[in-house]
Motif scaffolding. Structure first.
Motif, PDB file in Angstrom:
ATOM      1  N   GLU A 232     -10.229 -10.857  -7.058  1.00 57.52           N
ATOM      2  CA  GLU A 232      -8.839 -11.208  -7.347  1.00 57.52           C
ATOM      3  C   GLU A 232      -8.142 -10.065  -8.077  1.00 57.52           C
ATOM      4  OE1 GLU A 232      -8.458 -14.841  -9.457  1.00 57.52           O
ATOM      5  OE2 GLU A 232      -9.338 -16.079  -7.859  1.00 57.52           O
ATOM      6  N   ASP A 233      -6.845  -9.929  -7.813  1.00 54.18           N
ATOM      7  CA  ASP A 233      -5.972  -8.962  -8.474  1.00 54.18           C
ATOM      8  C   ASP A 233      -6.409  -7.505  -8.262  1.00 54.18           C
ATOM      9  OD1 ASP A 233      -4.470 -11.100  -9.540  1.00 54.18           O
ATOM     10  OD2 ASP A 233      -5.845 -11.262 -11.230  1.00 54.18           O
ATOM     11  N   VAL A 234      -7.169  -7.259  -7.214  1.00 54.10           N
ATOM     12  CA  VAL A 234      -7.599  -5.902  -6.899  1.00 54.10           C
ATOM     13  C   VAL A 234      -6.867  -5.427  -5.638  1.00 54.10           C
ATOM     14  CG1 VAL A 234      -9.541  -4.453  -6.159  1.00 54.10           C
ATOM     15  CG2 VAL A 234      -9.860  -6.141  -7.974  1.00 54.10           C
ATOM     16  N   LEU A 235      -6.394  -4.202  -5.691  1.00 54.71           N
ATOM     17  CA  LEU A 235      -5.710  -3.592  -4.555  1.00 54.71           C
ATOM     18  C   LEU A 235      -6.744  -3.106  -3.533  1.00 54.71           C
ATOM     19  CD1 LEU A 235      -3.221  -2.226  -3.131  1.00 54.71           C
ATOM     20  CD2 LEU A 235      -3.586  -0.278  -4.675  1.00 54.71           C
ATOM     21  N   TYR A 236      -6.589  -3.544  -2.287  1.00 52.16           N
ATOM     22  CA  TYR A 236      -7.480  -3.115  -1.211  1.00 52.16           C
ATOM     23  C   TYR A 236      -6.676  -2.384  -0.138  1.00 52.16           C
ATOM     24  CZ  TYR A 236     -11.314  -6.027  -2.948  1.00 52.16           C
ATOM     25  OH  TYR A 236     -12.318  -6.581  -3.720  1.00 52.16           O
ATOM     26  N   PHE A 237      -7.166  -1.206   0.244  1.00 51.51           N
ATOM     27  CA  PHE A 237      -6.602  -0.498   1.390  1.00 51.51           C
ATOM     28  C   PHE A 237      -7.496  -0.771   2.594  1.00 51.51           C
ATOM     29  CE2 PHE A 237      -5.134   2.281  -2.161  1.00 51.51           C
ATOM     30  CZ  PHE A 237      -3.770   2.085  -1.974  1.00 51.51           C
ATOM     31  N   ILE A 238      -6.905  -1.255   3.678  1.00 49.88           N
ATOM     32  CA  ILE A 238      -7.651  -1.571   4.895  1.00 49.88           C
ATOM     33  C   ILE A 238      -7.377  -0.468   5.914  1.00 49.88           C
ATOM     34  CG2 ILE A 238      -8.145  -3.311   6.639  1.00 49.88           C
ATOM     35  CD1 ILE A 238      -8.629  -4.243   3.763  1.00 49.88           C
ATOM     36  N   GLY A 239      -8.424   0.262   6.295  1.00 51.56           N
ATOM     37  CA  GLY A 239      -8.277   1.391   7.187  1.00 51.56           C
ATOM     38  C   GLY A 239      -8.103   0.996   8.635  1.00 51.56           C
ATOM     39  N   SER A 240      -8.039   1.996   9.511  1.00 54.61           N
ATOM     40  CA  SER A 240      -7.761   1.772  10.921  1.00 54.61           C
ATOM     41  C   SER A 240      -9.015   1.355  11.680  1.00 54.61           C
ATOM     42  CB  SER A 240      -7.183   3.044  11.542  1.00 54.61           C
ATOM     43  OG  SER A 240      -8.126   4.096  11.431  1.00 54.61           O
ATOM     44  N   GLY A 241      -8.803   0.730  12.830  1.00 52.75           N
ATOM     45  CA  GLY A 241      -9.919   0.396  13.703  1.00 52.75           C
ATOM     46  C   GLY A 241     -10.029  -1.085  13.999  1.00 52.75           C
ATOM     47  N   LYS A 242     -10.805  -1.397  15.027  1.00 53.82           N
ATOM     48  CA  LYS A 242     -10.949  -2.781  15.459  1.00 53.82           C
ATOM     49  C   LYS A 242     -11.846  -3.588  14.534  1.00 53.82           C
ATOM     50  CE  LYS A 242      -9.948  -1.957  20.303  1.00 53.82           C
ATOM     51  NZ  LYS A 242     -10.349  -0.856  21.126  1.00 53.82           N
ATOM     52  N   THR A 243     -12.803  -2.934  13.865  1.00 56.91           N
ATOM     53  CA  THR A 243     -13.675  -3.665  12.939  1.00 56.91           C
ATOM     54  C   THR A 243     -12.895  -4.113  11.715  1.00 56.91           C
ATOM     55  OG1 THR A 243     -15.508  -2.261  13.687  1.00 56.91           O
ATOM     56  CG2 THR A 243     -15.889  -3.609  11.753  1.00 56.91           C
ATOM     57  N   THR A 244     -12.103  -3.218  11.134  1.00 57.52           N
ATOM     58  CA  THR A 244     -11.287  -3.592   9.975  1.00 57.52           C
ATOM     59  C   THR A 244     -10.158  -4.541  10.376  1.00 57.52           C
ATOM     60  OG1 THR A 244     -10.097  -1.515  10.309  1.00 57.52           O
ATOM     61  CG2 THR A 244     -11.792  -1.534   8.618  1.00 57.52           C
ATOM     62  N   SER A 279      -0.610   6.831  -2.757  1.00 57.07           N
ATOM     63  CA  SER A 279      -0.664   7.381  -4.113  1.00 57.07           C
ATOM     64  C   SER A 279       0.214   6.582  -5.072  1.00 57.07           C
ATOM     65  CB  SER A 279      -0.235   8.848  -4.104  1.00 57.07           C
ATOM     66  OG  SER A 279      -1.146   9.640  -3.381  1.00 57.07           O
ATOM     67  N   GLU A 280       1.392   6.160  -4.585  1.00 53.75           N
ATOM     68  CA  GLU A 280       2.295   5.372  -5.435  1.00 53.75           C
ATOM     69  C   GLU A 280       1.682   4.018  -5.784  1.00 53.75           C
ATOM     70  OE1 GLU A 280       5.833   5.284  -3.114  1.00 53.75           O
ATOM     71  OE2 GLU A 280       6.405   7.350  -3.594  1.00 53.75           O
ATOM     72  N   LEU A 281       1.013   3.390  -4.820  1.00 54.15           N
ATOM     73  CA  LEU A 281       0.358   2.108  -5.103  1.00 54.15           C
ATOM     74  C   LEU A 281      -0.810   2.300  -6.070  1.00 54.15           C
ATOM     75  CD1 LEU A 281       0.362   0.335  -1.616  1.00 54.15           C
ATOM     76  CD2 LEU A 281       1.555  -0.402  -3.686  1.00 54.15           C
ATOM     77  N   LEU A 282      -1.531   3.399  -5.940  1.00 51.68           N
ATOM     78  CA  LEU A 282      -2.631   3.676  -6.861  1.00 51.68           C
ATOM     79  C   LEU A 282      -2.114   3.864  -8.281  1.00 51.68           C
ATOM     80  CD1 LEU A 282      -4.826   6.078  -4.704  1.00 51.68           C
ATOM     81  CD2 LEU A 282      -5.564   3.910  -5.690  1.00 51.68           C
ATOM     82  N   GLN A 283      -0.962   4.520  -8.395  1.00 49.74           N
ATOM     83  CA  GLN A 283      -0.366   4.704  -9.719  1.00 49.74           C
ATOM     84  C   GLN A 283       0.082   3.368 -10.293  1.00 49.74           C
ATOM     85  OE1 GLN A 283       2.865   7.494  -9.733  1.00 49.74           O
ATOM     86  NE2 GLN A 283       2.902   7.688 -11.941  1.00 49.74           N
ATOM     87  N   GLN A 284       0.587   2.502  -9.439  1.00 47.06           N
ATOM     88  CA  GLN A 284       1.072   1.191  -9.888  1.00 47.06           C
ATOM     89  C   GLN A 284      -0.075   0.277 -10.323  1.00 47.06           C
ATOM     90  OE1 GLN A 284       3.506  -0.788  -6.963  1.00 47.06           O
ATOM     91  NE2 GLN A 284       3.351  -2.777  -7.978  1.00 47.06           N
ATOM     92  N   TYR A 285      -1.163   0.281  -9.561  1.00 44.10           N
ATOM     93  CA  TYR A 285      -2.265  -0.645  -9.844  1.00 44.10           C
ATOM     94  C   TYR A 285      -3.391  -0.027 -10.662  1.00 44.10           C
ATOM     95  CZ  TYR A 285      -0.356  -4.245  -6.810  1.00 44.10           C
ATOM     96  OH  TYR A 285       0.442  -5.234  -6.270  1.00 44.10           O
ATOM     97  N   GLY A 286      -3.421   1.291 -10.739  1.00 40.64           N
ATOM     98  CA  GLY A 286      -4.434   1.944 -11.560  1.00 40.64           C
ATOM     99  C   GLY A 286      -5.755   2.182 -10.854  1.00 40.64           C
ATOM    100  N   SER A 287      -6.165   1.268 -10.010  1.00 41.91           N
ATOM    101  CA  SER A 287      -7.417   1.431  -9.272  1.00 41.91           C
ATOM    102  C   SER A 287      -7.326   0.648  -7.973  1.00 41.91           C
ATOM    103  CB  SER A 287      -8.614   0.940 -10.096  1.00 41.91           C
ATOM    104  OG  SER A 287      -8.503  -0.455 -10.344  1.00 41.91           O
ATOM    105  N   ALA A 288      -8.252   0.917  -7.069  1.00 41.65           N
ATOM    106  CA  ALA A 288      -8.230   0.235  -5.780  1.00 41.65           C
ATOM    107  C   ALA A 288      -9.573   0.405  -5.094  1.00 41.65           C
ATOM    108  CB  ALA A 288      -7.114   0.795  -4.898  1.00 41.65           C
TER     109      ALA A 288
END
Length: 334
Positions: A232-244, A279-288
């Motif tokens: 919860e409350d963690v920023l996730y980046f979902i990369g490209s591809g059919k598996t993701t 980068s802007e989202l990383l700055q906003q959330y601090g970690s991901a």
């Protein structure tokens, strides 16, 4: 003494980090610069040619004017001759094909080029199987089998040629995607021909696998497991591809098949992000955390189709926060 032809596409890969999924055409180059993109093709060519510095007395180059080769060879101190033609600003596909035509008349031992699949396609149209070629990977999409797996790997192959070691020359496919369809999450790959490529061990890559994932149930299980492990409350980046993609499908969220999306608490907060937006989202959330997959047939996880995850972004995310997901079939086929 070995003679190498050198062509650099200075704008190859310029659209990758800013989420343009390609670099073909002046309009795309202009848009990439407008989004803050930086040219990286010459840096990748430099990484390959630096491997050859101990052998400068054993090779010479025939190259293109200015940023298409001459400037880099001056910087590195190689012996070279320059082809006599005027390069457009910015350089174009026509410059590449014209350079290839002039090089063919000079009969170099190997033509080396830095670019992506579009560059390979343009060179293939002129050279075909008439002279061996080797690509230095610098594009957004590298589906063709004419490139080293990294710029340094391309340099290693050339070093072995220069030193007179035994090197196989094999036919390799040139493929390219429809960039407009690619930007709309459609993969339309076309075979443009074959070129003769030096092969050394695992330094030269295979053709990108394109087909539809046949293990739908396995992919669904991977997605379900990944969702259970999300915090919860963690920023996730979902990369490209059919598996993701299966993760976003399970969440019933809009997603970008061939880009990077961001979610927090299973809600979409960013779609088809470029390097600056990440980068802007990383700055906003601090970690991901980042969830990425494996490119079928090649094994790449970073730098092919997801250049939005730049070195700076990866340092900020941290290696421990990068999760790679893949089916057993995709991994065992590498």
């Amino acid at each position: 003494m070995i003679t190498l032809g050198l062509i650099i596409n200075p704008y190859a890969g310029i659209g990758g980090a800013v989420g343009l999924k390609g670099s073909d055409g002046p309009a795309t180059v202009s848009e990439a610069f407008a989004r803050g993109a930086q040219q990286r093709s010459t840096a990748r060519a430099r990484a390959a040619l630096e491997v050859l510095l101990p052998y400068r007395d054993r090779c010479r180059f025939i190259t293109c004017p200015k940023d298409m080769g001459e400037n880099l060879l001056i910087e590195l101190g190689f012996d070279y001759d320059v082809l006599a033609f005027s390069v457009s600003d910015p350089s174009t596909a026509e410059d590449t094909t014209h350079a290839a035509t002039l090089l063919l008349a000079q009969r170099p031992d190997v033509v080396v080029f830095a670019g992506g699949d579009g560059t390979a396609r343009d060179i293939c149209a002129v050279l075909g199987s008439k002279v061996p070629v080797l690509g230095i990977p610098a594009g957004v999409k590298i589906h063709s089998a004419v490139y080293g797996i990294t710029p340094q790997a391309s340099g290693e192959v050339l070093a072995r040629l220069i030193c007179g070691q035994l090197v196989d020359i094999r036919d390799a496919e040139v493929r390219d995607l429809d960039e407009e369809a690619f930007r709309n999450d459609q993969v339309r790959s076309r075979h443009y021909g074959e070129m003769r490529v030096p092969q050394v061990g695992h330094f030269v890559q295979a053709v990108k696998q394109g087909g539809v994932e046949s293990e739908e149930m396995v992919v669904e299980d991977i997605a379900a497991y990944t969702l259970r492990e999300m915090e919860e409350d963690v920023l996730y980046f979902i990369g490209s591809g059919k598996t993701t993609k299966a993760i976003m499908d399970a969440l019933q969220l809009e997603h970008t098949l061939l880009g990077v999306d961001a979610i927090v608490n299973q809600q979409l907060i960013g779609k088809d992000l470029g390097e600056q937006q990440i980068s802007e989202l990383l700055q906003q959330y601090g970690s991901a955390k980042a969830i990425i997959s494996v490119m079928g047939g090649q094994g790449h996880i970073i730098g092919r189709g997801n250049q939005q995850f730049s070195a700076d972004v990866l340092r900020k995310i941290g290696k421990d926060n990068i999760q790679v997901i893949s089916t057993k079939t995709k991994i065992s086929a590498l």
